[in-house]
Design a protein around this motif. Structure first.
Motif, mmCIF file in Angstrom:
data_model
loop_
_atom_site.group_PDB
_atom_site.id
_atom_site.type_symbol
_atom_site.label_atom_id
_atom_site.label_comp_id
_atom_site.label_asym_id
_atom_site.label_seq_id
_atom_site.Cartn_x
_atom_site.Cartn_y
_atom_site.Cartn_z
ATOM 1 N N PHE A 1 -7.479 0.154 8.827
ATOM 2 C CA PHE A 1 -6.810 1.439 8.966
ATOM 3 C C PHE A 1 -7.131 2.104 10.300
ATOM 4 O O PHE A 1 -8.039 1.689 11.028
ATOM 5 C CB PHE A 1 -7.214 2.363 7.806
ATOM 6 N N ASN B 1 -13.106 3.353 7.897
ATOM 7 C CA ASN B 1 -13.435 3.923 6.593
ATOM 8 C C ASN B 1 -14.406 3.049 5.800
ATOM 9 O O ASN B 1 -14.097 2.587 4.712
ATOM 10 C CB ASN B 1 -12.158 4.163 5.772
ATOM 11 N N PRO B 2 -15.615 2.819 6.362
ATOM 12 C CA PRO B 2 -16.612 2.080 5.573
ATOM 13 C C PRO B 2 -17.011 2.898 4.356
ATOM 14 O O PRO B 2 -16.877 4.121 4.372
ATOM 15 C CB PRO B 2 -17.794 1.943 6.545
ATOM 16 N N PHE B 3 -17.479 2.208 3.294
ATOM 17 C CA PHE B 3 -17.932 2.937 2.108
ATOM 18 C C PHE B 3 -19.287 3.581 2.418
ATOM 19 O O PHE B 3 -20.266 2.874 2.674
ATOM 20 C CB PHE B 3 -18.056 1.997 0.916
ATOM 21 N N GLU C 1 -8.132 4.010 -0.296
ATOM 22 C CA GLU C 1 -7.200 3.093 0.362
ATOM 23 C C GLU C 1 -7.926 1.839 0.825
ATOM 24 O O GLU C 1 -7.402 0.738 0.697
ATOM 25 C CB GLU C 1 -6.570 3.773 1.577
ATOM 26 N N ALA C 2 -9.135 2.024 1.356
ATOM 27 C CA ALA C 2 -9.898 0.868 1.823
ATOM 28 C C ALA C 2 -10.111 -0.104 0.672
ATOM 29 O O ALA C 2 -9.937 -1.313 0.823
ATOM 30 C CB ALA C 2 -11.238 1.323 2.383
ATOM 31 N N ALA C 3 -10.472 0.434 -0.492
ATOM 32 C CA ALA C 3 -10.747 -0.426 -1.637
ATOM 33 C C ALA C 3 -9.462 -1.080 -2.149
ATOM 34 O O ALA C 3 -9.415 -2.288 -2.384
ATOM 35 C CB ALA C 3 -11.413 0.377 -2.742
ATOM 36 N N MET D 1 0.831 -1.201 0.000
ATOM 37 C CA MET D 1 0.000 0.000 0.000
ATOM 38 C C MET D 1 0.868 1.255 0.000
ATOM 39 O O MET D 1 0.438 2.325 -0.400
ATOM 40 C CB MET D 1 -0.912 0.028 1.237
ATOM 41 N N ALA E 1 -9.141 7.978 2.180
ATOM 42 C CA ALA E 1 -9.286 6.784 3.014
ATOM 43 C C ALA E 1 -10.175 5.742 2.342
ATOM 44 O O ALA E 1 -9.969 4.543 2.500
ATOM 45 C CB ALA E 1 -9.870 7.155 4.374
ATOM 46 N N LEU E 2 -11.168 6.203 1.554
ATOM 47 C CA LEU E 2 -12.060 5.251 0.879
ATOM 48 C C LEU E 2 -11.325 4.530 -0.245
ATOM 49 O O LEU E 2 -11.498 3.330 -0.453
ATOM 50 C CB LEU E 2 -13.287 5.974 0.310
ATOM 51 N N ARG F 1 -15.041 -6.562 6.657
ATOM 52 C CA ARG F 1 -14.826 -6.332 5.227
ATOM 53 C C ARG F 1 -13.468 -6.883 4.789
ATOM 54 O O ARG F 1 -13.347 -7.495 3.723
ATOM 55 C CB ARG F 1 -14.901 -4.824 4.957
#
Lengths: 253, 284
Positions: free
Chosen positions: A91, A95-97, B170-172, A53, B167-168, A162
């Motif tokens: 994280f 940070n949910p969508f 990065e989450a994906a 990442m 952040a979104l 998730r």
């Protein structure tokens, strides 16, 4: 199945600034390893290098050898996308969508990776929400409520569910409880404790009690270098290095 | 002394509040004035014939703008088919990849394109397409309007995507979702309400354009369903009728203007509703 991680001479840069100066360490499979150290010591950068990442930040790059199981993740022909499916990440800030329901949040990793079978997805969603100790709290409005409507602690457990849904072998957690209240924190910690039976867990934390509670091994980082890695009990009682001792006794950082 | 300064602050506060109220009311006046005058002049001519008949020859009573309404729909449809994908595509490029020179060049071009007078756009498309084809067409008109939509949509898409928290993404990415998929399914989806607003603003703007159609779609007094032929459009028809010396045509032009404004208001309202619904409950 959990796998171990072997890191050899890992260096990482932000532009021209070297943030990690050659880290060499082993992470044991099926255990929880905590990374502690003062702010800016490179702990987050280090875990972000374990699933590639780090390189998603503009001008950032990493060099060295990181082996997840048998795979050299920085080797030629290894795809970052494949690695990230095997090495999940949670994280610091939940940070949910926000545009997706609770259900869709957990299903996102599967759906966006091409799984179309509705029944299979349903099974995975339930299993992961149960593993993340969130099922009972959300099972009645899985598809009605947005992931962002949950409390901070619930959101973080949703993010863990998730991450589990794509069936990773390793779970990286970057200060997963630092934005949460004590009760949510203890729930996350219990969760980490149960997760390490099936996954290799690497957790970055600012909270030394947390490291002591959940981790089998603890690594102390300072200014981009690994100072010491040992059994957690040893690090917190009889550390081998003076700097580790200074840090854990609160003399700096 | 103390009292005096208190009094002064009190007055300044009320003066400033009053001025901002005044400004707000002044903004509303033109729209309300235009709309009520359009209603006053046009409502009487908005009959069934207006929506179903084509223009009658000079001297005959009645007739309508049915062909122009359909023509406008066709031209705007062609324009959207060109403008929306191109606009969203370049907006995505700008937001996700456009950090280098090409990005700056595209951004600059979009801003300049946005400022180009619409008549110039009409002449450019005339030179590019109409002269070569040797005839006017809905395609040429739609092309001109489509290009005019691009900068608005591109910049709206870019700005909305940049507002999606990193952040979104990065989450994906952390779930092993490829970057292209992350952009489409996470970033664009999260930004969709704002992007739709941008599209509708662009649409409403070009829907009323006359100048770029003069040299491209040209207008037509008869039914024409072939987009490769000269095609009627509401703004064109209004322009032609308003310029004519006949009272009968003036009457219909007012009705046309009213319909055009209603269509634009309806489009903008519809979008507001869609945009406010696009957000799931409890998300911010």
């Amino acid at each position: 199945m959990a796998v171990g991680i072997k890191v050899e001479n890992l260096k990482a840069w932000f532009g021209k600034t070297e943030a990690l100066h050659g880290i060499t360490m082993d992470v044991q499979s099926g255990k929880a390893t905590a990374i502690i150290g003062p702010s800016g010591c490179g702990k987050s950068t280090f875990v972000r290098c374990l699933n590639r990442m780090h390189e998603t930040i503009p001008d950032a790059r990493a060099e060295g050898k990181v082996q997840i199981g048998e795979t050299d993740i920085y080797g030629n022909g290894t795809s970052a996308v494949q690695i990230r499916r095997r090495v999940g990440m949670v994280f610091q800030k939940p940070n949910p969508f926000p545009t997706m329901s609770i259900y869709d949040n957990v299903a996102a990793g599967l759906r966006l990776n091409g799984v179309r079978n509705g029944r299979e997805i349903e099974t995975v969603v339930e299993r992961c929400l149960r593993s993340a100790a969130l099922w009972d709290e959300v099972k009645d409005h899985l598809k009605k409520k947005s992931g962002a409507s949950l409390s901070g602690g619930q959101q973080q457990r949703l993010c863990i569910a998730r991450a589990l849904a794509v069936e990773p072998e390793v779970l990286l957690m970057d200060e997963p409880a630092s934005a949460l209240d004590p009760i949510s924190t203890s729930k996350i910690e219990e969760l980490i404790f149960s997760l390490k039976q099936n996954y290799t867990v690497v957790i970055v934390t600012h909270n030394m009690q947390q490291a002591a509670r959940v981790a089998d091994s603890t690594a102390f980082f300072l200014m981009g270098e690994l100072i010491e890695l040992d059994k957690t009990a040893k690090i917190f009682t009889t550390p081998g290095d003076k700097r580790t001792e200074d840090y854990i006794t609160g003399r700096f950082g | 002394m103390k009292n005096q300064s208190h009094m002064r602050r009190y007055l300044v506060d009320h003066l400033a509040t009053g001025l901002s109220w005044l400004a707000a009311v002044l903004v509303l006046v033109p729209l309300l004035a235009i709309f009520s005058y359009l209603v006053y002049r046009g409502i009487g001519s908005l009959d069934w014939a207006f929506f179903t008949q084509i223009p009658k020859p000079v001297g005959e009573h009645g007739g309508g703008m049915a062909n122009a309404i359909i023509g406008s729909a066709v031209i705007l449809g062609i324009g959207s088919l060109i403008g929306v994908p191109l606009g969203i595509g370049s907006g995505v490029y700008l937001a996700e990849y456009g950090r280098g020179r090409l990005g700056d060049a595209v951004r600059f071009t979009a801003d300049v394109l946005n400022g180009i007078p619409s008549i110039v756009m009409g002449i450019a498309v005339y030179a590019l397409i109409v002269i070569r084809q040797k005839h006017f067409s809905a395609f040429a008109g739609g092309f001109a309007l489509g290009i005019m939509m691009v900068p608005t949509i591109a910049r709206a898409t870019e700005e909305m995507l940049l507002m999606v928290p990193s952040a979104l993404r990065e989450a994906a990415l952390g779930l092993g979702i490829p970057k292209w998929r992350t952009t489409i399914s996470i970033a664009l989806r999260t930004a969709s309400a704002g992007i739709i607003t941008g599209i509708m603003l662009a649409f409403a703007r070009v829907a009323g354009e006359t100048a770029p159609l003069l040299f491209t779609a040209f207008g037509n007094s008869f039914w024409n369903m072939n987009p490769n032929q000269p095609t009627a459009a509401l703004p064109l028809q209004i322009y032609t009728y308003a310029n004519s010396p006949y009272d009968e045509w003036h009457r219909i032009a007012w009705a046309g203007a009213l319909v055009l404004v209603i269509l634009i208001v309806a489009a903008v309202t519809a979008v507001r509703v869609v945009a406010s619904r696009g957000v799931l409950k409890g998300s911010h």
